[in-house]
Scaffold this active site. Structure first.
Site, PDB file in Angstrom:
ATOM      1  N   SER A 155      -0.523  -2.666  -2.187  1.00  0.00           N
ATOM      2  CA  SER A 155       0.482  -3.570  -2.752  1.00  0.00           C
ATOM      3  C   SER A 155       0.180  -5.018  -2.351  1.00  0.00           C
ATOM      4  O   SER A 155      -0.481  -5.282  -1.343  1.00  0.00           O
ATOM      5  CB  SER A 155       1.856  -3.152  -2.257  1.00  0.00           C
ATOM      6  OG  SER A 155       1.840  -3.086  -0.844  1.00  0.00           O
ATOM      7  N   CYS A 159      -2.598   0.706 -11.063  1.00  0.00           N
ATOM      8  CA  CYS A 159      -2.562  -0.758 -11.018  1.00  0.00           C
ATOM      9  C   CYS A 159      -2.897  -1.338 -12.389  1.00  0.00           C
ATOM     10  O   CYS A 159      -2.657  -2.506 -12.639  1.00  0.00           O
ATOM     11  CB  CYS A 159      -3.522  -1.294  -9.977  1.00  0.00           C
ATOM     12  SG  CYS A 159      -5.231  -1.089 -10.447  1.00  0.00           S
TER      13      CYS A 159
HETATM   14  P1  NAD Z   1       0.444   0.176   0.265  1.00  0.00           P
HETATM   15  O1  NAD Z   1       0.201  -1.284   0.264  1.00  0.00           O
HETATM   16  O2  NAD Z   1       1.770   0.679   0.713  1.00  0.00           O
HETATM   17  O3  NAD Z   1      -0.622   0.918   1.210  1.00  0.00           O
HETATM   18  C1  NAD Z   1      -2.015   0.792   1.013  1.00  0.00           C
HETATM   19  C2  NAD Z   1      -2.744   1.109   2.312  1.00  0.00           C
HETATM   20  O4  NAD Z   1      -2.374   0.136   3.303  1.00  0.00           O
HETATM   21  C3  NAD Z   1      -2.413   2.460   2.922  1.00  0.00           C
HETATM   22  O5  NAD Z   1      -3.584   2.990   3.476  1.00  0.00           O
HETATM   23  C4  NAD Z   1      -1.376   2.133   4.003  1.00  0.00           C
HETATM   24  O6  NAD Z   1      -1.421   3.024   5.095  1.00  0.00           O
HETATM   25  C5  NAD Z   1      -1.805   0.752   4.465  1.00  0.00           C
HETATM   26  N1  NAD Z   1      -0.696  -0.112   4.867  1.00  0.00           N
HETATM   27  C6  NAD Z   1       0.593  -0.058   4.428  1.00  0.00           C
HETATM   28  N2  NAD Z   1       1.298  -1.075   4.945  1.00  0.00           N
HETATM   29  C7  NAD Z   1       0.449  -1.793   5.727  1.00  0.00           C
HETATM   30  C8  NAD Z   1       0.586  -2.975   6.514  1.00  0.00           C
HETATM   31  N3  NAD Z   1       1.735  -3.625   6.594  1.00  0.00           N
HETATM   32  N4  NAD Z   1      -0.510  -3.423   7.161  1.00  0.00           N
HETATM   33  C9  NAD Z   1      -1.683  -2.780   7.074  1.00  0.00           C
HETATM   34  N5  NAD Z   1      -1.883  -1.668   6.345  1.00  0.00           N
HETATM   35  C10 NAD Z   1      -0.832  -1.176   5.666  1.00  0.00           C
HETATM   36  O7  NAD Z   1       0.095   0.699  -1.208  1.00  0.00           O
HETATM   37  P2  NAD Z   1       0.323   2.150  -1.833  1.00  0.00           P
HETATM   38  O8  NAD Z   1       1.788   2.361  -2.046  1.00  0.00           O
HETATM   39  O9  NAD Z   1      -0.469   3.162  -1.088  1.00  0.00           O
HETATM   40  O10 NAD Z   1      -0.410   1.974  -3.248  1.00  0.00           O
HETATM   41  C11 NAD Z   1       0.209   1.432  -4.384  1.00  0.00           C
HETATM   42  C12 NAD Z   1      -0.129  -0.037  -4.537  1.00  0.00           C
HETATM   43  O11 NAD Z   1      -1.528  -0.214  -4.645  1.00  0.00           O
HETATM   44  C13 NAD Z   1       0.456  -0.641  -5.805  1.00  0.00           C
HETATM   45  O12 NAD Z   1       0.978  -1.916  -5.495  1.00  0.00           O
HETATM   46  C14 NAD Z   1      -0.743  -0.767  -6.725  1.00  0.00           C
HETATM   47  O13 NAD Z   1      -0.640  -1.764  -7.727  1.00  0.00           O
HETATM   48  C15 NAD Z   1      -1.815  -1.079  -5.746  1.00  0.00           C
HETATM   49  N6  NAD Z   1      -3.132  -0.784  -6.300  1.00  0.00           N
HETATM   50  C16 NAD Z   1      -3.906  -1.830  -6.683  1.00  0.00           C
HETATM   51  C17 NAD Z   1      -5.155  -1.602  -7.254  1.00  0.00           C
HETATM   52  C18 NAD Z   1      -6.016  -2.741  -7.722  1.00  0.00           C
HETATM   53  O14 NAD Z   1      -7.135  -2.504  -8.158  1.00  0.00           O
HETATM   54  N7  NAD Z   1      -5.548  -3.979  -7.654  1.00  0.00           N
HETATM   55  C19 NAD Z   1      -5.611  -0.284  -7.397  1.00  0.00           C
HETATM   56  C20 NAD Z   1      -4.794   0.749  -6.980  1.00  0.00           C
HETATM   57  C21 NAD Z   1      -3.549   0.493  -6.421  1.00  0.00           C
END
Ligand code: NAD
Length: 495
Positions: free
Chosen positions: A240, A295
């Site tokens: 995210s 995404c």
């Molecule tokens: P998320 O941001 O909650 O988590 C992603 C990863 O980061 C996980 O491994 C999690 O453990 C870790 N994480 C979570 N909070 C953190 C923090 N504060 N500090 C460090 N690490 C942390 O995302 P999600 O819910 O797993 O995935 C969905 C999101 O990913 C959506 O916003 C989607 O749009 C995005 N996404 C983007 C793309 C792209 O190509 N831009 C592709 C796929 C998904």
């Protein structure tokens, strides 16, 4: 929807324990902390995901660091051959991997198969590393002086990945990192960490030496320990936008290379000259495929002028008839969302949309699936009369919630799109080449579909957005991956 399952597939057995992979060994975490993992369709408790300690993270980074020299010295063709063997093993295991993804993530088997194929394409592309990694030379830059660049690996790289593509997204990074001679530590999503375990096991079987690829499980505490580790040279993140921004800032402070891909709110713009039947099908797949958890998913459909009514009609009819159920069952179009918390968050947005004055034209957000009463179900929901200031018009919902908007002209539609903070992807539906060309010029968004609803670049093209959807310079996949994982060293010689 384009991918419909025709045959039911058995769910794979749940693992007894989820292990880290450090220095070529599968090891249990001794941190004493874990998070529950649930099957999103049945609500069944599958396993506990360890939250690894800082000492375990350090062990994984040290293992990668120790493996670096030997792996870097391994000839590039031999590194590439390991990936060729991995590619063959992946081909033999496509269905098993897809079943695993469908079970732990909830997407349909057809969608999961598509994801696995996209992951394999990255391994295939990385197999070309002897050519991809070549440097440049120029003879005679001054009298008797020549100049060359050589690409060299840097050491230990880290991947922190999201839940929505548990097989594919790690493959955007580590195959390129190890192909170019680096070593790697992956922290997969704690919400679906099982499928990539199988890929790591296949990489081990393919002959990747101990320590070259390591896995540590956990939550943000593990991300932090990895970002703070002095031996780590670079971080690839997908998730995210708020977290992507945090990762970018924190990694930059400690002087690491960083690429951080964030969230999205993608606009799908339909012109009056579009083929509405075709476009309706594309939009359904874009907005509701993978239950809106992509995404690249469309989020806002913008009908320009006379396009609004015909596209509205087709879209609503399709959304009302989508079949919701277990992703491994026959004839299912749409699976559950990842967790109960995420389901409640999406339903919260639907409620907020009503309160803020948007018109709910279709509401299947409280749908039940009789055979699976404990699944995390949210059905397609469509809003109209939404403004960009409303939470449903502004935020990334990451679920099957669509908004339909009107615009007088294509310029108005682009103006509406530019009010979003995000800039991941957009699509235009038209039969006019001129309109398509002008859109490409004006859109200012990184991934653009023309009559394509999910503009997903293949492995040999860059993947990543703009604005608040991306923090960094070099994107995932393609030649950007080779740039990210190598340093170009310039040698100037006189003999
Ligand atoms: P998320 O941001 O909650 O988590 C992603 C990863 O980061 C996980 O491994 C999690 O453990 C870790 N994480 C979570 N909070 C953190 C923090 N504060 N500090 C460090 N690490 C942390 O995302 P999600 O819910 O797993 O995935 C969905 C999101 O990913 C959506 O916003 C989607 O749009 C995005 N996404 C983007 C793309 C792209 O190509 N831009 C592709 C796929 C998904």
């Amino acid at each position: 929807m384009t991918q419909v399952l025709t045959t039911a597939v058995d769910a794979p057995p749940a693992p007894e324990k989820i292990l880290n992979f450090i220095g070529g060994e599968w090891v249990a975490s001794e941190s004493g902390r874990s998070l529950p993992l649930y099957d999103p369709a049945t609500g069944e408790h599958l396993a506990e995901v360890p939250v690894s300690s800082a000492a375990e993270v350090d062990r994984a980074v040290q293992a990668a660091s120790q493996a670096f020299r030997g792996w870097r010295e391994t000839p590039v063709v031999e590194r590439s051959r390991v990936l060729f063997r991995l590619k063959m093993l992946l081909e033999e295991n496509v269905d098993a991997l897809a079943a695993s993804v469908a079970r732990e993530h909830g997407k349909t088997f057809g969608e999961a198969r598509g994801e696995v194929r996209r992951g394999i394409e990255n391994v295939e592309h990385a197999c070309g590393v002897p050519t991809l990694m070549m440097g440049e030379t120029l003879e005679g830059i001054a009298r008797g002086i020549d100049c060359e660049t050589v690409r060299q690996p840097l050491g230990v790289f880290v991947g922190i990945t999201p839940y929505n593509f548990p097989v594919m997204i790690p493959c955007w990074f580590w195959p390129y990192a190890v192909a170019t001679g680096n070593t790697y530590v992956l922290k997969p999503s704690e919400q679906d960490p099982l499928s990539h375990q199988q890929i790591v096991a296949l990489a081990d079987e393919a002959g990747l030496p101990p320590g070259v690829l390591n896995v540590v499980h956990g939550d943000r505490s593990v991300s932090d320990a990895l970002m703070e580790h002095p031996e780590v040279k670079g971080i690839s993140f997908v998730g995210s936008s708020p977290v992507a921004r945090r990762i970018y800032e924190k990694s930059a402070k400690t002087g690491k290379r960083v690429q951080a891909l964030g969230g999205a709110k993608n606009h799908m713009i339909v012109l009056p000259d579009a083929d509405f039947d075709y476009t309706g099908g594309m939009l359904l797949d874009s907005l509701f495929g993978c239950t809106g958890q992509r995404c690249l998913a469309g989020s806002v459909v913008v009908g320009v002028g006379d396009a609004y009514e015909p596209i509205r009609e087709r879209f609503l009819d399709g959304a009302a008839s989508l079949r919701i159920g277990h992703g491994l069952d026959e004839g299912v179009d749409m699976g559950p969302v990842i967790s109960r918390a995420h389901r409640d968050r999406i339903r919260g947005y639907v409620e907020a949309g009503r309160v803020e004055g948007a018109r709910v034209t279709l509401d299947r957000s409280n749908v039940d699936v009789e055979a699976y009463p404990n699944g995390h179900w949210v059905g397609p929901t469509v809003f109209e009369d939404v403004t960009p200031a409303m939470s449903v018009g502004r935020d990334e919902i990451f679920g099957p919630v669509a908004t339909l908007s009107r615009a007088e002209t294509i310029q108005d539609a682009i103006h509406l799109m530019h009010q979003s903070e995000y800039g991941n992807a957009t699509s235009l539906f038209t039969t006019s080449g001129k309109a398509a060309r002008e859109f490409r010029y004006e859109a200012g968004i990184s991934m653009i579909g023309i009559n394509i609803g999910v503009a997903a670049p293949m492995a040999f093209f860059p993947f990543g957005g703009s604005r608040n959807s991306f923090f960094g310079d070099l994107k995932a996949q393609g030649s950007d991956a080779i740039e990210f994982f190598t340093d170009r060293r310039v040698v100037i010689s006189r003999w």
